[in-house]
Design a protein around this motif. Structure first.
Motif, PDB file in Angstrom:
ATOM      1  N   HIS A 458       0.807  -1.215   0.000  1.00 45.10           N
ATOM      2  CA  HIS A 458       0.000   0.000   0.000  1.00 45.10           C
ATOM      3  C   HIS A 458       0.846   1.275   0.000  1.00 45.10           C
ATOM      4  O   HIS A 458       0.507   2.254  -0.652  1.00 45.10           O
ATOM      5  N   ARG A 459       1.953   1.270   0.748  1.00 48.75           N
ATOM      6  CA  ARG A 459       2.728   2.499   0.954  1.00 48.75           C
ATOM      7  C   ARG A 459       4.127   2.422   0.360  1.00 48.75           C
ATOM      8  O   ARG A 459       4.955   3.297   0.610  1.00 48.75           O
ATOM      9  N   ALA A 460       4.406   1.372  -0.409  1.00 50.33           N
ATOM     10  CA  ALA A 460       5.706   1.207  -1.071  1.00 50.33           C
ATOM     11  C   ALA A 460       6.859   1.243  -0.075  1.00 50.33           C
ATOM     12  O   ALA A 460       7.862   1.927  -0.279  1.00 50.33           O
ATOM     13  N   VAL A 461       6.721   0.475   1.011  1.00 51.11           N
ATOM     14  CA  VAL A 461       7.793   0.380   2.000  1.00 51.11           C
ATOM     15  C   VAL A 461       8.881  -0.548   1.456  1.00 51.11           C
ATOM     16  O   VAL A 461       8.604  -1.669   1.025  1.00 51.11           O
ATOM     17  N   ALA A 462      10.109  -0.106   1.486  1.00 50.14           N
ATOM     18  CA  ALA A 462      11.220  -0.900   0.970  1.00 50.14           C
ATOM     19  C   ALA A 462      11.421  -2.144   1.831  1.00 50.14           C
ATOM     20  O   ALA A 462      11.182  -2.121   3.039  1.00 50.14           O
ATOM     21  N   PRO A 463      11.873  -3.250   1.211  1.00 46.60           N
ATOM     22  CA  PRO A 463      12.094  -4.475   1.983  1.00 46.60           C
ATOM     23  C   PRO A 463      13.002  -4.265   3.185  1.00 46.60           C
ATOM     24  O   PRO A 463      12.748  -4.806   4.268  1.00 46.60           O
ATOM     25  N   GLU A 464      14.064  -3.483   2.997  1.00 51.00           N
ATOM     26  CA  GLU A 464      15.015  -3.280   4.091  1.00 51.00           C
ATOM     27  C   GLU A 464      14.422  -2.439   5.223  1.00 51.00           C
ATOM     28  O   GLU A 464      14.960  -2.402   6.331  1.00 51.00           O
ATOM     29  N   ASP A 465      13.280  -1.794   4.960  1.00 51.38           N
ATOM     30  CA  ASP A 465      12.610  -0.987   5.984  1.00 51.38           C
ATOM     31  C   ASP A 465      11.383  -1.689   6.563  1.00 51.38           C
ATOM     32  O   ASP A 465      10.533  -1.054   7.191  1.00 51.38           O
ATOM     33  N   GLY A 466      11.283  -2.973   6.321  1.00 56.22           N
ATOM     34  CA  GLY A 466      10.153  -3.733   6.841  1.00 56.22           C
ATOM     35  C   GLY A 466       9.087  -4.038   5.818  1.00 56.22           C
ATOM     36  O   GLY A 466       7.999  -4.508   6.172  1.00 56.22           O
ATOM     37  N   GLY A 467       9.388  -3.793   4.551  1.00 54.02           N
ATOM     38  CA  GLY A 467       8.411  -4.052   3.507  1.00 54.02           C
ATOM     39  C   GLY A 467       8.206  -5.515   3.189  1.00 54.02           C
ATOM     40  O   GLY A 467       7.265  -5.870   2.475  1.00 54.02           O
ATOM     41  N   VAL A 468       9.079  -6.385   3.693  1.00 55.13           N
ATOM     42  CA  VAL A 468       8.908  -7.829   3.562  1.00 55.13           C
ATOM     43  C   VAL A 468       9.102  -8.451   4.936  1.00 55.13           C
ATOM     44  O   VAL A 468      10.120  -8.226   5.590  1.00 55.13           O
ATOM     45  N   VAL A 469       8.106  -9.219   5.376  1.00 54.57           N
ATOM     46  CA  VAL A 469       8.183  -9.945   6.649  1.00 54.57           C
ATOM     47  C   VAL A 469       8.205 -11.432   6.328  1.00 54.57           C
ATOM     48  O   VAL A 469       7.343 -11.923   5.590  1.00 54.57           O
ATOM     49  N   ASN A 470       9.174 -12.148   6.856  1.00 49.89           N
ATOM     50  CA  ASN A 470       9.335 -13.568   6.547  1.00 49.89           C
ATOM     51  C   ASN A 470       9.006 -14.447   7.736  1.00 49.89           C
ATOM     52  O   ASN A 470       9.179 -14.053   8.891  1.00 49.89           O
ATOM     53  N   GLY A 471       8.522 -15.655   7.442  1.00 46.42           N
ATOM     54  CA  GLY A 471       8.220 -16.633   8.485  1.00 46.42           C
ATOM     55  C   GLY A 471       8.064 -18.010   7.876  1.00 46.42           C
ATOM     56  O   GLY A 471       8.550 -18.284   6.759  1.00 46.42           O
ATOM     57  N   PHE A 472       7.353 -18.883   8.596  1.00 48.63           N
ATOM     58  CA  PHE A 472       7.180 -20.264   8.155  1.00 48.63           C
ATOM     59  C   PHE A 472       5.718 -20.685   8.301  1.00 48.63           C
ATOM     60  O   PHE A 472       5.005 -20.226   9.193  1.00 48.63           O
ATOM     61  N   VAL A 473       5.299 -21.595   7.410  1.00 48.82           N
ATOM     62  CA  VAL A 473       3.943 -22.124   7.442  1.00 48.82           C
ATOM     63  C   VAL A 473       4.002 -23.617   7.152  1.00 48.82           C
ATOM     64  O   VAL A 473       4.861 -24.086   6.387  1.00 48.82           O
ATOM     65  N   SER A 474       3.074 -24.360   7.751  1.00 51.41           N
ATOM     66  CA  SER A 474       3.016 -25.812   7.556  1.00 51.41           C
ATOM     67  C   SER A 474       1.615 -26.211   7.126  1.00 51.41           C
ATOM     68  O   SER A 474       0.628 -25.655   7.605  1.00 51.41           O
ATOM     69  N   GLY A 475       1.549 -27.187   6.203  1.00 55.94           N
ATOM     70  CA  GLY A 475       0.262 -27.751   5.850  1.00 55.94           C
ATOM     71  C   GLY A 475      -0.080 -27.749   4.378  1.00 55.94           C
ATOM     72  O   GLY A 475      -1.024 -28.406   3.963  1.00 55.94           O
ATOM     73  N   PHE A 476       0.677 -27.029   3.551  1.00 51.48           N
ATOM     74  CA  PHE A 476       0.330 -26.944   2.140  1.00 51.48           C
ATOM     75  C   PHE A 476       0.848 -28.115   1.316  1.00 51.48           C
ATOM     76  O   PHE A 476       0.317 -28.402   0.241  1.00 51.48           O
ATOM     77  N   GLY A 477       1.896 -28.770   1.768  1.00 54.18           N
ATOM     78  CA  GLY A 477       2.383 -29.944   1.055  1.00 54.18           C
ATOM     79  C   GLY A 477       3.230 -29.681  -0.164  1.00 54.18           C
ATOM     80  O   GLY A 477       3.532 -30.608  -0.928  1.00 54.18           O
ATOM     81  N   TYR A 478       3.639 -28.452  -0.408  1.00 50.51           N
ATOM     82  CA  TYR A 478       4.468 -28.156  -1.574  1.00 50.51           C
ATOM     83  C   TYR A 478       5.784 -28.923  -1.489  1.00 50.51           C
ATOM     84  O   TYR A 478       6.463 -28.900  -0.462  1.00 50.51           O
TER      85      TYR A 478
END
Length: 603
Positions: A458-478
């Motif tokens: 929405h606000r074009a926040v740069a990745p290095e400024d928090g524009g990308v948040v990473n984590g983990f998810v389980s259950g999709f089976g990919y």
């Protein structure tokens, strides 16, 4: 071409009386049907219906005095005359369709009234976006009523959306002609804690004399639940257990039992009626979220009705729960929800109350669909350019933006993992030991753990400024190099990317930036499926059949990547919904929704 507004009952009462008395001719007469009377709970054979000015004038035997040379006569031939079905709580945007295309998809299935909460577009475009959907709703040949979105963002302090609404905006929207209430109040901790913003929105709705929608997404039926009930919500659709349904009706709320594309909450909760014997008048059937594939291939409220009957409800009881009960809840019993004099002439002709095949649909006294085909003209409403090109990323992303580093020297880490629960909206807050590979955390296929990222759009926040948040998810089976990205990411609607490798995740995110929103599946470095959603990154203005075909391709592509979940896309799209327990991802990080606190990825 817009549908003409239906005249009010007082404006046409004189003509309705004259037609019923046999002194004037009707516009339409349906002869020889079996009346599904939801007021008395009877199926009454040998009934004629006379319709004038879009409303029922006469319901009884022998309407021949109402027939003139210009009267349209339809022979029911003993078929059931059923009130048009009502969806009491739903989000049009979940179908990936505009209001126009959604209505055209569901009317042939017998849905003639919808109560929609456009809080998806509100989180992207704010009040102007809600107004667009409100105005489009007024142009439909069926009844589309709008609830003002209550929680934008859904959890203030835990996420940022593209807009923010408060009591002043709600009071403003309450003056619009198509607004019938306040949409689901998702910030249940705020209500229970006496938050002035939430109570202010509820108060503005109450002062307007309109209905407050609820959303209590917690299994705790103790003091927090009682505090929430005291705050004013008149209904709730977030229950999953029979005791949830019972608790709500005991507090004077309506229990809304939903069967959407991925939320299968009717079977367990309806036991409160079939086994406990609770008063069915306080139970309502709804869908909440249905994607276009479900609508085109399986149905809408007719699907919910059939499912409810299969759980042991009597057909009349199930019918009341998706007609009269819904109308009464919104104070509209004199307008919709029944075949009775003065009501809008919304009626289905069907040959079976067990299977409910929808053979003809009449809305406001006009035949709008027959044998599965939509006959009514398509309104000419179009979304302006200001509602498009809403994917505002700071730059194209690279694989490095989707990588998580491990603590120095670690061989394994204990991590918080979002656990998907098939066919339900809640997730599990898992804690799993994950391997470290070359100093990074790639997930763990052995435990069905892959990467998840939320990309701010929405606000074009740069990745290095928090524009990308990473984590983990389980259950999709990919189980191959792949990624799925979507700008439908309830409720703040940033971008959710789930994948097994950062290179495919970057490709997926950048593709959605390029096309202006939608859903894309990247498989081994190539695009396997794409659903373009240009309106707010949420909806397509293409016909439902085209969107459904694209969505079917998306589902097949997800399956080709190893996914076996039922309606996995719906699960994907809710992974950022930070008001439903237990663990979610937001633009500020992971959120433990059990305590409404931000938590780290590593334990």
């Amino acid at each position: 071409m817009s549908a003409a507004p239906i005249p009010s009952w007082p404006d046409v009462a004189a003509r309705l009386v004259a037609v019923a008395a046999g002194r004037a001719h009707a516009d339409m007469v349906i002869r020889g049907g079996t009346w599904a009377n939801v007021h008395s709970g009877e199926f009454i054979p040998g009934i004629d219906l006379a319709i004038a000015d879009g409303r029922f004038a006469y319901c009884g035997p022998d309407a021949s005095p109402c027939i003139g040379p210009d009267t349209e006569v339809i022979e029911a031939n003993g078929r059931y005359l059923v009130p048009g079905l009502i969806d009491a709580h739903m989000h049009v945007e979940s179908g990936m369709l505009t209001v126009t295309e959604f209505a055209r998809a569901v009317a042939p299935h017998g849905t003639t009234s919808m109560f929609i909460d456009p809080h998806e577009i509100a989180n992207v475009l704010g009040v102007p976006g809600v107004r667009l959907m409100h105005d489009e709703a007024l142009e439909q040949p069926v009844n589309v009523f709008v609830q003002a979105p209550s929680c934008v963002p859904s959890a203030p302090g835990l996420e940022n959306a593209g807009a923010e609404l408060g009591p002043d905006e709600i009071a403003q929207m309450m003056t619009w002609p198509g607004i019938v209430g306040l949409g689901e109040v998702m910030n249940f901790p705020g209500v229970a804690a006496g938050d002035q913003k939430m109570l202010g929105e509820i108060a503005a709705t109450a002062r307007a004399g309109k209905t407050v929608g609820g959303h209590y997404a917690s299994p705790d039926l103790g003091r927090p639940f009682h505090a929430y009930a005291a705050g004013g919500p008149a209904d709730d659709h977030e229950g999953t257990r029979w005791e949830d349904a019972a608790a709500r009706v005991r507090q004077g709320m309506r229990a809304m039992l939903r069967l959407g594309s991925a939320w299968h909450d009717v079977a367990e909760q309806v036991r409160a009626v079939t086994e406990m014997g609770l008063d069915s008048r306080n139970f309502i059937l709804c869908t909440d979220d249905c994607h276009s594939g479900t609508l085109v291939n399986d149905g809408h409220m007719n699907r919910v009705y059939r499912h409810a009957v299969a759980q042991g409800l009597a057909p009349m009881t199930a019918l009341q729960m998706c007609t009269l009960n819904s109308a009464s809840h919104f104070g509209m019993e004199r307008e919709i929800g029944a075949i009775a004099p003065g009501r809008r002439a919304d009626v289905i002709l069907t040959s079976s109350m067990a299977e409910l095949p929808v053979e003809m649909v009449i809305a406001r006294g006009k035949v709008v669909a027959e044998d599965g085909a939509m006959l009514a003209a398509r309104p000419g409403f179009a979304y302006p350019d200001s509602a498009k090109n809403t994917v505002n990323m700071a730059r194209d992303l690279a694989a490095a933006d989707f990588m998580l580093a491990a603590p120095a020297g670690a061989e394994t880490v204990r991590a918080r993992v979002i656990g998907v629960v098939e066919n339900q909206a809640p997730t599990k807050a898992l804690e799993l030991d994950l391997p470290v590979v070359d100093g990074g955390l790639p997930g763990d296929p052995a435990q069905d753990v892959c990467r998840i990222a939320l990309v701010e759009r929405h606000r074009a926040v740069a990745p290095e400024d928090g524009g990308v948040v990473n984590g983990f998810v389980s259950g999709f089976g990919y189980d191959i190099p792949c990624a799925v990205a979507s700008t439908v990411a309830h409720d703040s609607h940033h971008m959710i990317v789930v994948g097994t490798c950062p290179e495919n995740m970057a490709l997926a995110a950048n593709r959605l930036r390029e096309v202006g929103g939608g859903v894309v599946v990247m498989k081994e470095g190539a695009e396997a499926a794409l659903v373009k959603l240009p309106v707010a990154g949420l909806m397509s203005d293409a016909p439902a059949e085209e969107v459904a075909a694209a969505a079917d391709g998306m589902v097949r592509a997800m399956e080709d990547c190893g996914c076996r979940l039922n309606n996995a896309y719906m699960q994907h799209s809710l992974l950022a919904l930070v008001v439903i327990p237990e663990l979610r991802i937001g633009d500020q990080g992971l959120v433990d929704v059990r305590v409404f606190e931000k938590v780290g990825v590593l334990v």
